[in-house]
Enzyme design. Sequence first.
Site, PDB file in Angstrom:
ATOM      1  N   ASP A 100     -78.195  34.514  12.226  1.00  0.00           N
ATOM      2  CA  ASP A 100     -77.638  33.374  11.502  1.00  0.00           C
ATOM      3  C   ASP A 100     -78.785  32.493  11.033  1.00  0.00           C
ATOM      4  O   ASP A 100     -79.749  32.271  11.784  1.00  0.00           O
ATOM      5  CB  ASP A 100     -76.703  32.561  12.401  1.00  0.00           C
ATOM      6  CG  ASP A 100     -75.311  33.176  12.469  1.00  0.00           C
ATOM      7  OD1 ASP A 100     -74.886  33.763  11.459  1.00  0.00           O
ATOM      8  OD2 ASP A 100     -74.669  33.069  13.518  1.00  0.00           O
TER       9      ASP A 100
ATOM     10  N   ASP B 264     -67.470  13.481   8.968  1.00  0.00           N
ATOM     11  CA  ASP B 264     -68.298  14.667   9.199  1.00  0.00           C
ATOM     12  C   ASP B 264     -69.315  14.347  10.295  1.00  0.00           C
ATOM     13  O   ASP B 264     -70.282  13.613  10.072  1.00  0.00           O
ATOM     14  CB  ASP B 264     -69.013  15.054   7.903  1.00  0.00           C
ATOM     15  CG  ASP B 264     -69.742  16.391   8.006  1.00  0.00           C
ATOM     16  OD1 ASP B 264     -69.905  16.888   9.135  1.00  0.00           O
ATOM     17  OD2 ASP B 264     -70.137  16.922   6.951  1.00  0.00           O
TER      18      ASP B 264
ATOM     19  N   GLU C  57     -75.826  17.187   9.245  1.00  0.00           N
ATOM     20  CA  GLU C  57     -75.900  17.072   7.789  1.00  0.00           C
ATOM     21  C   GLU C  57     -75.025  15.921   7.293  1.00  0.00           C
ATOM     22  O   GLU C  57     -75.443  15.117   6.450  1.00  0.00           O
ATOM     23  CB  GLU C  57     -75.448  18.376   7.120  1.00  0.00           C
ATOM     24  CG  GLU C  57     -76.374  19.549   7.360  1.00  0.00           C
ATOM     25  CD  GLU C  57     -75.999  20.326   8.614  1.00  0.00           C
ATOM     26  OE1 GLU C  57     -75.241  19.776   9.453  1.00  0.00           O
ATOM     27  OE2 GLU C  57     -76.473  21.466   8.772  1.00  0.00           O
TER      28      GLU C  57
ATOM     29  N   THR D  82     -64.095  23.918   6.951  1.00  0.00           N
ATOM     30  CA  THR D  82     -63.760  25.196   7.587  1.00  0.00           C
ATOM     31  C   THR D  82     -64.518  26.301   6.857  1.00  0.00           C
ATOM     32  O   THR D  82     -64.851  26.162   5.674  1.00  0.00           O
ATOM     33  CB  THR D  82     -62.248  25.504   7.521  1.00  0.00           C
ATOM     34  OG1 THR D  82     -61.871  25.702   6.149  1.00  0.00           O
ATOM     35  CG2 THR D  82     -61.424  24.378   8.132  1.00  0.00           C
TER      36      THR D  82
ATOM     37  N   ARG E 182     -64.934  25.970   2.952  1.00  0.00           N
ATOM     38  CA  ARG E 182     -66.342  25.730   2.643  1.00  0.00           C
ATOM     39  C   ARG E 182     -66.558  24.411   1.902  1.00  0.00           C
ATOM     40  O   ARG E 182     -67.423  24.285   1.046  1.00  0.00           O
ATOM     41  CB  ARG E 182     -66.937  26.908   1.866  1.00  0.00           C
ATOM     42  CG  ARG E 182     -66.933  28.170   2.714  1.00  0.00           C
ATOM     43  CD  ARG E 182     -67.379  29.415   1.993  1.00  0.00           C
ATOM     44  NE  ARG E 182     -68.679  29.303   1.404  1.00  0.00           N
ATOM     45  CZ  ARG E 182     -68.924  29.467   0.099  1.00  0.00           C
ATOM     46  NH1 ARG E 182     -67.942  29.764  -0.720  1.00  0.00           N
ATOM     47  NH2 ARG E 182     -70.145  29.354  -0.370  1.00  0.00           N
ATOM     48  N   MET E 183     -65.740  23.418   2.249  1.00  0.00           N
ATOM     49  CA  MET E 183     -65.925  22.057   1.742  1.00  0.00           C
ATOM     50  C   MET E 183     -65.147  21.101   2.636  1.00  0.00           C
ATOM     51  O   MET E 183     -64.307  21.521   3.447  1.00  0.00           O
ATOM     52  CB  MET E 183     -65.466  21.931   0.283  1.00  0.00           C
ATOM     53  CG  MET E 183     -64.026  22.275   0.029  1.00  0.00           C
ATOM     54  SD  MET E 183     -63.618  22.129  -1.729  1.00  0.00           S
ATOM     55  CE  MET E 183     -61.959  22.786  -1.736  1.00  0.00           C
TER      56      MET E 183
ATOM     57  N   LYS F  39     -66.818  17.402  -1.024  1.00  0.00           N
ATOM     58  CA  LYS F  39     -68.204  17.863  -1.134  1.00  0.00           C
ATOM     59  C   LYS F  39     -68.264  19.239  -0.489  1.00  0.00           C
ATOM     60  O   LYS F  39     -67.572  19.507   0.506  1.00  0.00           O
ATOM     61  CB  LYS F  39     -69.178  16.910  -0.437  1.00  0.00           C
ATOM     62  CG  LYS F  39     -69.121  16.951   1.081  1.00  0.00           C
ATOM     63  CD  LYS F  39     -70.191  16.083   1.705  1.00  0.00           C
ATOM     64  CE  LYS F  39     -70.395  16.379   3.183  1.00  0.00           C
ATOM     65  NZ  LYS F  39     -69.200  16.288   4.007  1.00  0.00           N
TER      66      LYS F  39
ATOM     67  N   ASP G 235     -71.419  32.619  18.945  1.00  0.00           N
ATOM     68  CA  ASP G 235     -70.852  31.700  19.927  1.00  0.00           C
ATOM     69  C   ASP G 235     -69.400  31.340  19.667  1.00  0.00           C
ATOM     70  O   ASP G 235     -68.721  30.804  20.550  1.00  0.00           O
ATOM     71  CB  ASP G 235     -71.679  30.417  19.993  1.00  0.00           C
ATOM     72  CG  ASP G 235     -71.690  29.655  18.668  1.00  0.00           C
ATOM     73  OD1 ASP G 235     -71.153  30.182  17.674  1.00  0.00           O
ATOM     74  OD2 ASP G 235     -72.241  28.541  18.625  1.00  0.00           O
TER      75      ASP G 235
END
Length: 680
Positions: free
Chosen positions: A304, A341, A345, A376, A380-381, A393, A516
Amino acid sequence: MAMKQEKVTFWQPELIKISIKGSFRRLDPRLLWRNPVMFVVEIVSVVTTLISLGNLIYGGPFWLNIHISLWLWFTVLFANFAEALAEGRGKAQAETLRQAQSEAYAKRVKPDGQTETIPALSLRKEDIVMVEDNDPIPSDGEIIEGVALVDESAVTGESAPVIREAKGDRTGVTGGTRVLSGRIKIRITVNPGETFLDHMISMVESAKRQKTPNEQALEILLVGLTVLFVVVVGTLSPFANYSHVQITVPVLVALLVCLIPTTIGGLLPAIGISGMDRLIKHNVIALSGRAVEASGDVNVVLLDKTGTITLGNRMATDFIPAQGIKNEELYEAALLASLADETPEGRSIVALAKHRLDRRGRDIKTSPEAKFIPFTPELRMSGISWNGKEIRKGATDAVAKFVQERGGVMPESLNIAADKVAREGGTPLIVVDSARALGVIHLKDILKEGIKERLHQLRLMGIRSIMITGDNPLTAAAIAAEAGIDDFVAQARPEEKLNLIRKYQAEGNLVAMIGDGTNDAPALAQADVAVAMNAGTQASREAANMVDLDSNPTKLLDIVGIGKQILMTRGALTTFSVANDVAKYFAIIPAIFVGSFPVLGILNIMRLATPQSAILSAIIFNAIIIPLLIPLSLKGIQYRATTAMALLWRNLLIYGIGGLILPFVGIKLIDLMIVFLRLA
């Protein structure tokens, strides 16, 4: 990190004392039969000892035979000592944790919600326990309720506490650790005797240790060679009688023991145990012997990007507004989209936006009607829906699809800006409000220190590295080029990992990966070497065949190196064992037949003094070479990141040629000493 306990070295007096006792205890045939080569040596030792006692009573070459018998017993004891020493060190490393576990108590939750205090060893799978401030975690399990700060130093050696919480990818806890603050409910996931600590102990206990496939194959080969030489030596006596050569049983036994692979037969268990011990020192628990073996044969590694190749904490460094959009509008939208969030990031975006808006130190509040959209892998946003706005975003393609579904179009200038960020190795996040594209957030990835060199070492060993990332292809390509990755898969979804592993396996590769999360479980179950992080979900740990107690994504590279060192050590010592039998042949065969066939004296190239000293010299060298090689078998040969062919030639040169030359020198020196002491 090493386990937080007193460092145990191989040569501590107490450990030596325990190992010596263990050497004699292992003379029990019920224990020794697990090592077939040494079992044969013990049987013939009994035979020669009885013959020597007969010589003492009825006459015969007592001193020669008793010396042969003594050194045969020493051969068995030295082999037992090597195994006992390796096992004793590994068991000592886990003993303090096992003792702490046996003394621990648990607060088990009863069906009515009340708790009862019981011994930790009384817990069973599916029991629910309550753990609060300063309580020890009584057994391995999964958090089902609450959040806590956990001190895992007793297991990992890492002094910094970690957060463990329910409903995420950090739910796993290990028995023997301690809750510093918080209150959690844990569902126990193992029965007594099945914890990671129990696995750790069984890995280094010879009676319980699961032998690896290569180890089993080598043992079969050693048994075959032993049977072959038993037949050869057994048929030698009739031929000698036919040639009027008298050979006593102890001399035949000496020839047999010098010819069968006693060196590797005596050290093989120690090599296996010490290999497992090296994994334990790296806080890795192997749940399968096959996985240990495969880790040395891996030729494809899936990594990853986040946390393994890069530091994982991408930082927002810039906002790039779309044409016609004011900077403040982009800052405000990015701030709102990132309020919920909690990733590094997301927090960096909030911090940068507040700085640009000059709102440092102020709390940002939203209406109670605001709905936060979490990130998720499928969407992907992330973002917020509030007051008629849909601020999002996320990845370029995912956000572009979102805009198109609402009748908008992504400006070409914004695509160019996102491509520029990606080509520079950054990660572009597009910010939109419904159908309006507002701009780009520049997230910068930072490579882990030394990762480029480690990946280069993998390439030297012929191992191909594949980077898995959810980033767009341009960003992935830039990071792969900077790190020296062989290939990458961008915008990868969880199910793509499984398909990728199957693809490489179908091409004949052995694949290793680390994971994980619950969504990693199918891929972990498919991989040949599957390492689960101990802090991960129960599903990932059950699917894996190794567990990393440190939950460190880069540990996979260490595991591959350890696996190769185990294979290299076993191969090198096997080469040495087979090679050094040649010198013993040149010592004993002339000693047996030179009296009747003087021409065979030409084989006495070591110019050994007498037939008796030649036989004793060979049998003594055969015994003492085992303890001399114990440090190498326990420590392992030096691991070098190079090609398999280079390693082969290096081992043949050092351990093959060395195994041929050293016995000639050693046997000659022992012969001189025997003559000097007038032992033969």
